[in-house]
Write a protein that holds these residues in place. Structure first.
Motif, PDB file in Angstrom:
ATOM      1  N   GLY A   1     -28.935  24.153 -19.393  1.00  0.00           N
ATOM      2  CA  GLY A   1     -29.558  23.001 -20.016  1.00  0.00           C
ATOM      3  C   GLY A   1     -28.657  21.784 -19.938  1.00  0.00           C
ATOM      4  O   GLY A   1     -27.429  21.878 -19.852  1.00  0.00           O
ATOM      5  N   GLY A   2     -29.244  20.603 -19.930  1.00  0.00           N
ATOM      6  CA  GLY A   2     -28.479  19.379 -19.819  1.00  0.00           C
ATOM      7  C   GLY A   2     -28.404  18.900 -18.374  1.00  0.00           C
ATOM      8  O   GLY A   2     -28.891  19.554 -17.444  1.00  0.00           O
ATOM      9  N   CYS A   3     -27.791  17.738 -18.171  1.00  0.00           N
ATOM     10  CA  CYS A   3     -27.740  17.118 -16.853  1.00  0.00           C
ATOM     11  C   CYS A   3     -26.287  16.823 -16.472  1.00  0.00           C
ATOM     12  O   CYS A   3     -25.486  16.380 -17.306  1.00  0.00           O
ATOM     13  CB  CYS A   3     -28.546  15.813 -16.846  1.00  0.00           C
ATOM     14  SG  CYS A   3     -30.309  16.041 -17.215  1.00  0.00           S
ATOM     15  N   LEU A   4     -25.962  17.070 -15.196  1.00  0.00           N
ATOM     16  CA  LEU A   4     -24.657  16.725 -14.642  1.00  0.00           C
ATOM     17  C   LEU A   4     -24.797  15.382 -13.939  1.00  0.00           C
ATOM     18  O   LEU A   4     -25.528  15.258 -12.950  1.00  0.00           O
ATOM     19  CB  LEU A   4     -24.189  17.806 -13.663  1.00  0.00           C
ATOM     20  CG  LEU A   4     -22.863  17.529 -12.950  1.00  0.00           C
ATOM     21  CD1 LEU A   4     -21.726  17.454 -13.965  1.00  0.00           C
ATOM     22  CD2 LEU A   4     -22.585  18.599 -11.898  1.00  0.00           C
ATOM     23  N   CYS A   5     -24.118  14.357 -14.470  1.00  0.00           N
ATOM     24  CA  CYS A   5     -24.284  12.999 -13.947  1.00  0.00           C
ATOM     25  C   CYS A   5     -23.618  12.867 -12.582  1.00  0.00           C
ATOM     26  O   CYS A   5     -22.550  13.437 -12.329  1.00  0.00           O
ATOM     27  CB  CYS A   5     -23.686  11.980 -14.914  1.00  0.00           C
ATOM     28  SG  CYS A   5     -24.539  11.909 -16.504  1.00  0.00           S
ATOM     29  N   PRO A   6     -24.205  12.054 -11.688  1.00  0.00           N
ATOM     30  CA  PRO A   6     -23.564  11.772 -10.406  1.00  0.00           C
ATOM     31  C   PRO A   6     -22.434  10.765 -10.606  1.00  0.00           C
ATOM     32  O   PRO A   6     -22.308  10.155 -11.679  1.00  0.00           O
ATOM     33  CB  PRO A   6     -24.714  11.184  -9.582  1.00  0.00           C
ATOM     34  CG  PRO A   6     -25.569  10.501 -10.590  1.00  0.00           C
ATOM     35  CD  PRO A   6     -25.495  11.360 -11.816  1.00  0.00           C
ATOM     36  N   PRO A   7     -21.577  10.555  -9.596  1.00  0.00           N
ATOM     37  CA  PRO A   7     -20.523   9.540  -9.725  1.00  0.00           C
ATOM     38  C   PRO A   7     -21.131   8.180 -10.052  1.00  0.00           C
ATOM     39  O   PRO A   7     -22.144   7.775  -9.479  1.00  0.00           O
ATOM     40  CB  PRO A   7     -19.852   9.545  -8.343  1.00  0.00           C
ATOM     41  CG  PRO A   7     -20.128  10.912  -7.796  1.00  0.00           C
ATOM     42  CD  PRO A   7     -21.481  11.277  -8.304  1.00  0.00           C
ATOM     43  N   GLY A   8     -20.503   7.495 -10.987  1.00  0.00           N
ATOM     44  CA  GLY A   8     -20.970   6.168 -11.359  1.00  0.00           C
ATOM     45  C   GLY A   8     -21.917   6.151 -12.533  1.00  0.00           C
ATOM     46  O   GLY A   8     -22.349   5.078 -12.955  1.00  0.00           O
ATOM     47  N   ARG A   9     -22.268   7.342 -13.078  1.00  0.00           N
ATOM     48  CA  ARG A   9     -23.177   7.406 -14.221  1.00  0.00           C
ATOM     49  C   ARG A   9     -22.524   8.201 -15.338  1.00  0.00           C
ATOM     50  O   ARG A   9     -21.739   9.127 -15.093  1.00  0.00           O
ATOM     51  CB  ARG A   9     -24.493   8.074 -13.830  1.00  0.00           C
ATOM     52  CG  ARG A   9     -25.369   7.223 -12.935  1.00  0.00           C
ATOM     53  CD  ARG A   9     -26.159   6.230 -13.761  1.00  0.00           C
ATOM     54  NE  ARG A   9     -26.952   5.328 -12.940  1.00  0.00           N
ATOM     55  CZ  ARG A   9     -27.795   4.434 -13.444  1.00  0.00           C
ATOM     56  NH1 ARG A   9     -27.947   4.343 -14.745  1.00  0.00           N
ATOM     57  NH2 ARG A   9     -28.465   3.626 -12.651  1.00  0.00           N
ATOM     58  N   THR A  10     -22.871   7.891 -16.583  1.00  0.00           N
ATOM     59  CA  THR A  10     -22.343   8.618 -17.726  1.00  0.00           C
ATOM     60  C   THR A  10     -23.386   8.613 -18.838  1.00  0.00           C
ATOM     61  O   THR A  10     -24.417   7.952 -18.735  1.00  0.00           O
ATOM     62  CB  THR A  10     -21.029   7.986 -18.222  1.00  0.00           C
ATOM     63  OG1 THR A  10     -20.467   8.819 -19.249  1.00  0.00           O
ATOM     64  CG2 THR A  10     -21.268   6.593 -18.792  1.00  0.00           C
ATOM     65  N   GLY A  11     -23.122   9.373 -19.901  1.00  0.00           N
ATOM     66  CA  GLY A  11     -24.053   9.472 -21.017  1.00  0.00           C
ATOM     67  C   GLY A  11     -24.796  10.795 -20.985  1.00  0.00           C
ATOM     68  O   GLY A  11     -24.773  11.540 -19.994  1.00  0.00           O
ATOM     69  N   THR A  12     -25.489  11.115 -22.112  1.00  0.00           N
ATOM     70  CA  THR A  12     -26.205  12.390 -22.229  1.00  0.00           C
ATOM     71  C   THR A  12     -27.212  12.571 -21.109  1.00  0.00           C
ATOM     72  O   THR A  12     -27.324  13.641 -20.514  1.00  0.00           O
ATOM     73  CB  THR A  12     -26.922  12.466 -23.592  1.00  0.00           C
ATOM     74  OG1 THR A  12     -25.966  12.291 -24.634  1.00  0.00           O
ATOM     75  CG2 THR A  12     -27.616  13.809 -23.760  1.00  0.00           C
ATOM     76  N   CYS A  13     -27.972  11.536 -20.799  1.00  0.00           N
ATOM     77  CA  CYS A  13     -28.976  11.612 -19.742  1.00  0.00           C
ATOM     78  C   CYS A  13     -28.643  10.671 -18.588  1.00  0.00           C
ATOM     79  O   CYS A  13     -29.535  10.268 -17.825  1.00  0.00           O
ATOM     80  CB  CYS A  13     -30.357  11.292 -20.305  1.00  0.00           C
ATOM     81  SG  CYS A  13     -30.967  12.535 -21.463  1.00  0.00           S
ATOM     82  N   CYS A  14     -27.347  10.284 -18.464  1.00  0.00           N
ATOM     83  CA  CYS A  14     -26.864   9.481 -17.333  1.00  0.00           C
ATOM     84  C   CYS A  14     -27.518   8.104 -17.279  1.00  0.00           C
ATOM     85  O   CYS A  14     -27.687   7.521 -16.196  1.00  0.00           O
ATOM     86  CB  CYS A  14     -27.084  10.220 -16.003  1.00  0.00           C
ATOM     87  SG  CYS A  14     -26.489  11.921 -16.007  1.00  0.00           S
ATOM     88  N   HIS A  15     -27.910   7.552 -18.424  1.00  0.00           N
ATOM     89  CA  HIS A  15     -28.540   6.235 -18.430  1.00  0.00           C
ATOM     90  C   HIS A  15     -27.530   5.102 -18.245  1.00  0.00           C
ATOM     91  O   HIS A  15     -27.895   4.008 -17.820  1.00  0.00           O
ATOM     92  CB  HIS A  15     -29.294   6.015 -19.750  1.00  0.00           C
ATOM     93  CG  HIS A  15     -30.492   6.894 -19.911  1.00  0.00           C
ATOM     94  ND1 HIS A  15     -31.361   7.153 -18.883  1.00  0.00           N
ATOM     95  CD2 HIS A  15     -30.966   7.582 -20.997  1.00  0.00           C
ATOM     96  CE1 HIS A  15     -32.316   7.955 -19.306  1.00  0.00           C
ATOM     97  NE2 HIS A  15     -32.098   8.238 -20.579  1.00  0.00           N
ATOM     98  N   THR A  16     -26.254   5.351 -18.575  1.00  0.00           N
ATOM     99  CA  THR A  16     -25.249   4.282 -18.558  1.00  0.00           C
ATOM    100  C   THR A  16     -24.555   4.233 -17.196  1.00  0.00           C
ATOM    101  O   THR A  16     -24.071   5.253 -16.698  1.00  0.00           O
ATOM    102  CB  THR A  16     -24.209   4.510 -19.661  1.00  0.00           C
ATOM    103  OG1 THR A  16     -24.878   4.614 -20.922  1.00  0.00           O
ATOM    104  CG2 THR A  16     -23.211   3.359 -19.701  1.00  0.00           C
ATOM    105  N   GLU A  17     -24.505   3.026 -16.585  1.00  0.00           N
ATOM    106  CA  GLU A  17     -23.851   2.842 -15.294  1.00  0.00           C
ATOM    107  C   GLU A  17     -22.401   2.408 -15.527  1.00  0.00           C
ATOM    108  O   GLU A  17     -22.125   1.503 -16.322  1.00  0.00           O
ATOM    109  CB  GLU A  17     -24.602   1.794 -14.474  1.00  0.00           C
ATOM    110  CG  GLU A  17     -24.218   1.776 -13.018  1.00  0.00           C
ATOM    111  CD  GLU A  17     -25.158   0.901 -12.193  1.00  0.00           C
ATOM    112  OE1 GLU A  17     -25.180   1.053 -10.973  1.00  0.00           O
ATOM    113  OE2 GLU A  17     -25.866   0.054 -12.792  1.00  0.00           O
TER     114      GLU A  17
END
Length: 749
Positions: free
Chosen positions: A75-91
């Motif tokens: 469960g959950g998401c692994l952010c790609p490079p350049g993204r952060t946050g619980t659901c990778c919304h933050t650049e």
């Protein structure tokens, strides 16, 4: 039928489902729940705990990872490079480093992950420390430092391009063919020969030599991307960055640097002698992730990259709530949340998955059992209605009943649930069939057609009763079908004392009474009597409740079934035996037997009143429960005027008894193929009756017994013969019992 009853109550004994709760996770797979509670009604109590335990449901939700993230198994998401946050919304972004003093920079806003800043110094200045270009990394920091631009030294301009020349000092003794070598500074390449030879004429061989700067052609611009900064040529040591258009992510290196072409690299005519230190990256469309089909629905579309779309639909019986089509946006998110398929509510249906079709209401007088019905065929007629040949629900009506011969029919309707009651004329009683009949859901009447039978000779019917009572002893009637009226009768008294010179049947004095006579020294002889019923006559899985009416020399027995058992067919209220039946039981007069009790078809639902059933097995009744059964039967007899003779109550609880019938046994067996099944075994009871002559106080009787039992005559006495004969009879009973047990012993598994 029990399964249907459980499902019926299951749909009606629980509330509707609540709304779905919020999802436990914003992305990467979560869970939502909904609940309901038991809203129990009386007729559904005591059901087995089957579906009614399903009071909580859960369903997956928010399975998508956006912005190119990868969904994790736990469960959950692994952010790609350049993204952060619980659901990778933050650049991720880097701070602006500022221009170097006496220099400049080239960059592209915003300063997000992978962006490159290239520095340069003004004319007359050179970089003495720092990096030509820096890159924004995944932690929001710059890989590299801002350089410093320092003014050039005067001597540098003169020596520029000559890194390690071999200086030859001309002298008078200089030898012919002496060689000098030339090389250029880093970032430059030599144009002309790299060496010069001292010729015999005293001159150096070769032409003028120059150090030209090394440069690279611009790399191929990626599709859906561009170069940062774009230039016509890039000099040695300079870097070029790459960026992708919105909706695309970079795969590969984020920058390349121009270097001197190696000795093994192919020569490109017209180039600046440089080459890039790697391959240019590619720009791949952003993935929004598989949105998945809605529960009870489907999705059309298998490409989940920008800018493709997915179309949703619902199965028959469901309507779409939300967007029917969503598009993958440049930010890696869908243009709308996935929709939900909502079931059509009860009493409606939807027979296709088209989005423009609404839930249709069932035709009049019909309903559905559950929600999400898929066709009009699932609309069932309401209670009291049934479908005709055209499928229209019409009100159920039973055939109109008419009064039977010598009977009266009370005014009643013929719609479902209506009850019609039949009574007999004066002097007639219901001998078969059902006095009360109910209009059933299939358009038929319950029970069977009743029949009114006249009371026989020497019997009469009480007002409001339904039984032919015998005339008092020594009285009679002059016809059949007699009814007792307010003025008394119809039985006429007989002077039993008229015969035998006024003594009648008495040996001494006879006193004529109203309805009988009285002897001063003896009682009336009875020529006939009723046979008492036994366990063998009682119904299996039930019993008989009997009253011995000694004053009238008659008996009344009522049939009762054990709890969980039902009458196979309708019954009379009781069976009777007495003068009216010729001292035979009424069921024997009808050439019938008392019916057995069978397992209920519909547990808990009885056609007869509860008074016609035992509260538990007949043999297990407590003394208190036995008294209740006797009192109930006494009340029935009292209501039918059986217990009253000229206004005097004659029924006494001491004259009541209960006769229990045999019980059906069940045992679990296994067939040859390993399947288990239930086998019914009827209980077999064997009664041994051993008769022996009473030993008289005579030596002749004693000698006969001693001879039979082989007792020596010299020891034979009346006492010894008596004791030995008793032991012999006891042994005979035990031996016979053991032999019968061996014959009827249950076989071993």
């Amino acid at each position: 039928m029990e399964r249907i009853r459980i499902d019926f109550c299951y749909d009606r004994c629980v509330t509707e489902w609540s709304q779905w709760s919020s999802c436990s996770a914003e992305c990467g797979g979560g869970t939502r729940t909904r609940s309901r509670r038991i809203d129990e009604e009386d007729y559904c109590k005591g059901l087995p705990n089957t579906k009614r335990n399903e009071l909580l449901q859960s369903a997956p939700c928010n399975p998508v990872c956006e912005h190119g993230a990868t969904r994790l198994e736990q469960g959950g998401c692994l952010c790609p490079p350049g993204r952060t946050g619980t659901c990778c919304h933050t650049e991720i972004t880097c701070n602006y480093p500022g221009r170097p003093m006496n220099g400049d920079l080239e960059m592209m806003q915003p300063l997000v992950y992978g962006r490159i800043i290239s520095f340069s110094c003004d004319e007359g200045y050179v970089m003495t420390d720092g990096d030509i270009d820096i890159v924004c990394n995944g932690q929001g920091k710059w890989n590299g430092t801002k350089p410093t631009c320092t003014a050039k030294m005067v001597g540098q301009a003169i020596a520029m391009g000559m890194k390690s020349c071999t200086h030859v000092i001309l002298a008078t003794n200089l030898l012919v063919l002496q060689i000098i070598h030339y090389s250029c500074s880093e970032g430059y390449r030599l144009r002309g020969s790299s060496q010069s030879t001292c010729l015999s004429n005293g001159k150096w061989s070769g032409n003028t030599r120059e150090c030209d700067p090394i440069w690279c052609e611009p790399p191929i611009e990626p599709v859906n991307g561009k170069l940062l900064p774009p230039k016509s040529k890039y000099y040695y040591g300079q870097a070029v960055g790459f960026s992708c258009e919105p909706g695309f992510i970079m795969e590969g290196v984020q920058k390349l640097r121009c270097r001197e072409r190696g000795p093994d690299s192919p020569v490109v005519i017209g180039s600046g002698g440089g080459e890039w230190n790697g391959e240019a990256p590619t720009c791949t469309a952003v993935s929004c992730g598989d949105p998945g089909p809605p529960q009870n629905g489907a999705k059309d579309g298998s490409i989940f990259y920008f800018p493709h779309s997915v179309v949703f639909s619902c199965y028959a019986g469901y309507i779409l709530q939300g967007a029917s089509e969503v598009q993958c946006t440049e930010g890696g998110t869908w243009s709308a949340p996935p929709p939900a398929c909502i079931p059509c509510p009860k009493n409606t249906y939807k027979n296709n998955g088209r989005l423009d079709t609404e839930c249709l209401a069932c035709p009049p007088n019909s309903h559905t059992v559950t929600a999400a019905s898929t066709s009009q065929a699932q609309c069932l007629c309401d209670q009291g209605y049934r479908s005709d040949e055209n499928g229209v629900c019409r009100e159920v009506r039973c055939p109109i009943l008419s009064a039977v011969e010598h009977g009266n029919l009370a005014s009643c309707d013929n719609v479902m649930g209506s009850v019609c009651e039949m009574t007999c004329e004066d002097g007639y009683i219901l001998s078969s069939g059902s006095g009360k009949r109910q209009c059933l859901g299939d358009g038929s009447w319950s029970g069977s057609q009743p029949r009114c039978q006249p009371c026989g000779m020497n019997t009469y019917k009480e007002e409001g009763g339904n039984v032919c009572l015998p005339c008092p002893l020594h009285s009679h009637t002059n016809a059949v079908a007699q009814q007792k009226g307010d003025a008394g009768g119809p039985c006429e008294d007989v002077d039993e004392c008229a015969a035998n010179s006024g003594r009648g049947d008495c040996e001494d004095t006879c006193k004529n009474l109203d309805g009988g006579y009285e002897c001063s020294c003896t009682t009336v002889p009875v020529d006939k009597t009723c046979t008492n019923l036994t366990t063998d006559d009682a119904p299996e899985n039930g019993g008989l409740v009997c009253h011995w009416y000694r004053e009238q020399n008659s008996q009344y027995c009522s049939l009762r079934c054990n709890d969980g058992y039902e009458f196979f067919s309708g019954i009379n209220k009781y069976e009777t035996c007495g003068a009216t039946t010729g001292y035979e039981w009424s069921f024997e007069v009808r050439n019938e037997t008392i019916p057995d009790c069978y397992e209920e078809y519909f547990p808990g639902f009885r056609l007869e009143a509860d008074a016609f059933y035992f509260v538990r097995k007949c043999k297990d009744l407590t003394p208190s429960e036995q008294d209740d059964v006797k009192k109930t039967f006494a009340a029935v007899l009292d209501d039918n005027q059986v217990c009253k003779l000229r206004g005097t109550k004659l029924c006494n609880l001491d004259n009541f008894g209960i006769i229990c019938g045999n019980e059906t046994l069940r045992r679990r067996k296994r067939s040859t193929d390993g399947q288990e099944y239930d086998e019914e075994v009827s209980e077999v009871k064997i009664q041994l009756e051993v008769r022996g002559n009473k030993v008289l106080d005579s030596s002749t009787e004693a000698n006969r017994i001693c001879a039979l039992l082989r007792i020596p005559r010299s020891r034979c006495t009346v006492r010894i013969a008596t004791e030995a004969y008793k032991r012999y009879l006891k042994a005979a009973v035990m031996f016979s019992g053991n032999q019968l047990k061996s014959l009827f012993r249950r076989p071993e598994r």
